[in-house]
Design a protein around this motif. Structure first.
Motif, PDB file in Angstrom:
ATOM      1  N   THR A  13      13.601 -43.894  11.255  1.00 20.50           N
ATOM      2  CA  THR A  13      14.269 -43.392  12.461  1.00 20.50           C
ATOM      3  C   THR A  13      13.446 -42.246  13.045  1.00 20.50           C
ATOM      4  OG1 THR A  13      15.515 -41.749  11.237  1.00 20.50           O
ATOM      5  CG2 THR A  13      16.549 -43.910  11.482  1.00 20.50           C
ATOM      6  N   MET A  14      13.696 -41.937  14.321  1.00 19.07           N
ATOM      7  CA  MET A  14      12.975 -40.822  14.936  1.00 19.07           C
ATOM      8  C   MET A  14      13.295 -39.519  14.210  1.00 19.07           C
ATOM      9  SD  MET A  14      10.845 -41.726  17.075  1.00 19.07           S
ATOM     10  CE  MET A  14      10.376 -40.310  18.035  1.00 19.07           C
ATOM     11  N   ASP A  15      14.551 -39.368  13.773  1.00 22.49           N
ATOM     12  CA  ASP A  15      14.930 -38.138  13.073  1.00 22.49           C
ATOM     13  C   ASP A  15      14.102 -37.962  11.807  1.00 22.49           C
ATOM     14  OD1 ASP A  15      16.715 -37.476  14.949  1.00 22.49           O
ATOM     15  OD2 ASP A  15      18.505 -38.105  13.845  1.00 22.49           O
ATOM     16  N   LYS A  16      13.967 -39.058  11.062  1.00 24.27           N
ATOM     17  CA  LYS A  16      13.200 -38.963   9.808  1.00 24.27           C
ATOM     18  C   LYS A  16      11.729 -38.667  10.100  1.00 24.27           C
ATOM     19  CE  LYS A  16      15.992 -42.115   7.042  1.00 24.27           C
ATOM     20  NZ  LYS A  16      16.042 -43.462   6.458  1.00 24.27           N
ATOM     21  N   ILE A  17      11.177 -39.330  11.115  1.00 20.96           N
ATOM     22  CA  ILE A  17       9.748 -39.149  11.407  1.00 20.96           C
ATOM     23  C   ILE A  17       9.474 -37.735  11.924  1.00 20.96           C
ATOM     24  CG2 ILE A  17       7.864 -39.881  12.950  1.00 20.96           C
ATOM     25  CD1 ILE A  17       8.915 -42.720  12.604  1.00 20.96           C
ATOM     26  N   THR A  18      10.303 -37.261  12.854  1.00 17.25           N
ATOM     27  CA  THR A  18      10.037 -35.918  13.395  1.00 17.25           C
ATOM     28  C   THR A  18      10.219 -34.853  12.312  1.00 17.25           C
ATOM     29  OG1 THR A  18      12.274 -35.869  14.262  1.00 17.25           O
ATOM     30  CG2 THR A  18      10.578 -36.370  15.821  1.00 17.25           C
ATOM     31  N   THR A 348       5.519 -44.812  12.165  1.00 20.69           N
ATOM     32  CA  THR A 348       6.671 -45.704  12.071  1.00 20.69           C
ATOM     33  C   THR A 348       6.369 -46.887  11.144  1.00 20.69           C
ATOM     34  OG1 THR A 348       7.113 -45.177  14.398  1.00 20.69           O
ATOM     35  CG2 THR A 348       8.329 -47.034  13.460  1.00 20.69           C
ATOM     36  N   GLU A 349       5.188 -47.472  11.349  1.00 21.94           N
ATOM     37  CA  GLU A 349       4.833 -48.700  10.632  1.00 21.94           C
ATOM     38  C   GLU A 349       4.714 -48.466   9.124  1.00 21.94           C
ATOM     39  OE1 GLU A 349       4.552 -51.672  12.060  1.00 21.94           O
ATOM     40  OE2 GLU A 349       3.892 -52.725  10.249  1.00 21.94           O
ATOM     41  N   PHE A 350       4.144 -47.312   8.747  1.00 17.73           N
ATOM     42  CA  PHE A 350       3.839 -47.123   7.325  1.00 17.73           C
ATOM     43  C   PHE A 350       4.828 -46.217   6.598  1.00 17.73           C
ATOM     44  CE2 PHE A 350      -0.216 -48.305   9.387  1.00 17.73           C
ATOM     45  CZ  PHE A 350      -0.357 -49.536   8.764  1.00 17.73           C
ATOM     46  N   TYR A 351       5.862 -45.798   7.304  1.00 18.35           N
ATOM     47  CA  TYR A 351       6.921 -44.990   6.675  1.00 18.35           C
ATOM     48  C   TYR A 351       7.715 -45.880   5.723  1.00 18.35           C
ATOM     49  CZ  TYR A 351      11.038 -42.051   6.120  1.00 18.35           C
ATOM     50  OH  TYR A 351      12.054 -41.298   5.595  1.00 18.35           O
ATOM     51  N   ASP A 352       8.015 -45.384   4.558  1.00 18.30           N
ATOM     52  CA  ASP A 352       8.837 -46.169   3.629  1.00 18.30           C
ATOM     53  C   ASP A 352       9.579 -45.226   2.679  1.00 18.30           C
ATOM     54  OD1 ASP A 352       9.964 -48.431   2.593  1.00 18.30           O
ATOM     55  OD2 ASP A 352       8.171 -49.141   1.562  1.00 18.30           O
ATOM     56  N   GLU A 353      10.635 -45.765   2.117  1.00 15.21           N
ATOM     57  CA  GLU A 353      11.346 -45.053   1.054  1.00 15.21           C
ATOM     58  C   GLU A 353      11.526 -46.047  -0.068  1.00 15.21           C
ATOM     59  OE1 GLU A 353      14.967 -44.103   3.037  1.00 15.21           O
ATOM     60  OE2 GLU A 353      13.991 -42.741   4.422  1.00 15.21           O
ATOM     61  N   ASP A 354      11.365 -45.617  -1.293  1.00 10.59           N
ATOM     62  CA  ASP A 354      11.634 -46.544  -2.385  1.00 10.59           C
ATOM     63  C   ASP A 354      12.140 -45.770  -3.589  1.00 10.59           C
ATOM     64  OD1 ASP A 354       9.421 -45.395  -3.541  1.00 10.59           O
ATOM     65  OD2 ASP A 354       8.194 -47.187  -3.536  1.00 10.59           O
TER      66      ASP A 354
END
Ligand code: ATP
Length: 468
Positions: A13-18, A348-354
């Motif tokens: 999300t934009m919130d997570k990225i910013t 955005t493309e390479f953001y991940d959570e695991d």
């Protein structure tokens, strides 16, 4: 096997990225200590590394790997006539509409898009006002929610400057900060032709700042007032324009796939309404957190640009074919992408959570080429001078070849998390076995892989070739 459960598609999300960009020093709001400056952002320590890597990858694809494309770095401020010739002084505008309740200015075409109606820069002001009036009852102000707008007007996006003009009334006779980088390419088309061994078809590529007085800079670094473009203009024989256009359209899409983007996050979008001189225009759209939006434009521009500069400068822009002696003004196939939009797309493309070893983590799965830091070097314990000395030695070795980082702060698990969050593909730990506690492991280190968490033992002497 390591205990990982990649979600692979964690919602970026934009919130997570910013938040991540601010917290980890990728992007800072411009002039923050003065309360910010709308449409302006600064790249922090990791952001500048990522931005430089994006530019390097683009330059490799567009210049280094191509036989007939050369580079250029032209001036930001040019002779003001350039922008008259290009049509920007007269027509580089966006439709502006102001809310009568709260005075917020918005782009009429964007408000229309939100309610499923369409307007663009090729329509007259009258036509845009007609569409706006037809949809007034559906359109709300993004700030106050009211539906009370004035009339749509055209707002010119060119940014004026008094560079080289010392009169008080310079505003009536200004120079301009360039609104796009490609005009510098057209200005130098003859210089490049005369000074290098290029023949049509050939391209000129340039990376540099551009400035636009965007009415409503929005969506973080997607729409800035000062931004950077990576553009390539290919000068081609008229009859080959559409064929070469198609080649570049496919090449540019493949470029993103080769970088590791998922095909389903990219699509072509054909312009509904071509300007009179254009033969074809497609955008490559990326699925940003706020939906599919333009990332790059690919245009077949006919001979408009060179013909306009020929007319305004009175310099002949014709090319003489060395084999047939035929003379013509070359046509232009252009690829134009924003650095800042690529940056946001990459985040955005390479953001991940695991979930790794029972712990949730945030990880940027950058390809090696794009990662701001390629390898981090850790001494197992910071209070053991012999470990620290060896780790410094390994850092000095690696940092001559890669952008590396030394970290001795906190436990190794925490250091891994920090590197995962900034997308570092490898972490190297120097422990007592490196120093010979187990003689079989003397001068070896542990390499830990970001994506899987797996670890292996590698000799220091082999580290550089291993990482390359
Ligand atoms: P938009 O329709 O989103 O305003 P545009 O069609 O005006 O974009 P172009 O003039 O074709 O954009 O510019 C080429 C590229 O430059 C765009 O695809 C985009 O990646 C980038 N770009 C344009 N304007 C901005 C901006 N204000 N901020 C960041 N990047 C931009």
């Amino acid at each position: 096997m390591s205990d990982t459960t990649p979600t692979a598609n964690a919602v970026a999300t934009m919130d997570k990225i910013t938040a991540l960009c601010k917290r980890r020093g990728f992007v800072f709001p411009g002039s923050e200590i003065y309360g910010g400056f709308v449409g302006s952002f600064d790249f922090g320590p990791y952001g500048v590394e990522l931005a430089n890597n994006i530019k390097k990858v683009w330059w490799e694809a567009m210049v280094q790997h191509e036989r007939n494309i050369v580079g250029l770095d032209s001036a930001i401020v040019t002779h003001p006539r350039v922008w008259e010739a290009s049509g920007h002084v007269g027509g580089f505008s966006d439709p502006l509409v102001e809310c009568r309740e709260c005075n917020t200015r918005s782009r009429a075409d964007h408000l229309l898009e939100e309610v499923g109606a369409f307007a663009d820069e090729k329509m007259s002001l009258e036509e845009i006002n007609k569409v706006f009036d037809d949809n007034r009852d559906k359109i709300s102000c993004p700030k106050c929610g009211q539906k009370n707008f004035g009339k749509v007007s055209q707002f010119n996006l060119l940014v004026k400057t008094n560079l080289g003009n010392f009169k008080d009334d310079w505003g009536t006779d200004p120079a301009y900060l360039r609104g796009e980088t490609c005009q510098g390419i057209y200005l130098n088309y003859k210089n490049v032709l005369d000074s290098s061994r290029v023949k049509v078809p050939f391209g000129i590529a340039q990376i540099g700042k551009a400035f636009r007085n965007e009415i409503a800079p929005r969506q973080y670094i997607f729409r800035k007032r000062e931004f950077e473009q990576m553009e390539m203009q290919m000068f081609v024989a008229p009859e080959t324009e559409l064929e070469l256009y198609d080649v570049w359209k496919q090449k540019r899409m493949q470029y993103y796939i080769d970088l590791g983007f998922k095909p389903e996050n990219l699509r072509f979008h054909e312009h509904e309404n071509l300007v009179f001189y254009a033969k074809a225009a497609f955008d490559i759209e990326y699925k940003f957190p706020f939906g599919f939006k333009e990332l790059e434009g690919i245009h077949a521009r006919g001979d408009y640009d060179l013909t306009q500069h020929q007319k305004f400068s009175e310099v002949n822009m014709e090319y003489q074919d060395p084999y047939t002696n035929e003379k013509y003004v070359p046509h232009v196939v252009e690829t134009s992408v924003g650095l800042d939009r690529t940056f946001l797309a990459v985040m955005t493309e390479f953001y991940d959570e695991d979930n790794l070893g029972g712990e949730t983590r945030t990880v940027l799965r950058f390809p090696f080429k794009l990662a701001p830091i390629k390898v981090a070097v850790f001494p197992l314990l910071r209070n053991r001078p012999e470990l620290v000395a060896k780790a410094e030695e390994v850092f000095d070795l690696l940092s001559k070849n890669f952008r590396a980082e030394f970290d001795d702060n906190g436990n190794v698990g925490k250091r891994y998390r920090r590197q995962d969050e900034i997308g570092t593909p490898y972490c190297v730990t120097i422990d007592f076995d490196t120093l010979g506690e187990n003689p079989d492991l003397l001068d070896t280190v542990t390499i830990r892989h970001r994506d899987t968490g797996e670890q292996e033992r590698v000799a220091i002497a082999e580290l550089i070739s291993y990482l390359k």
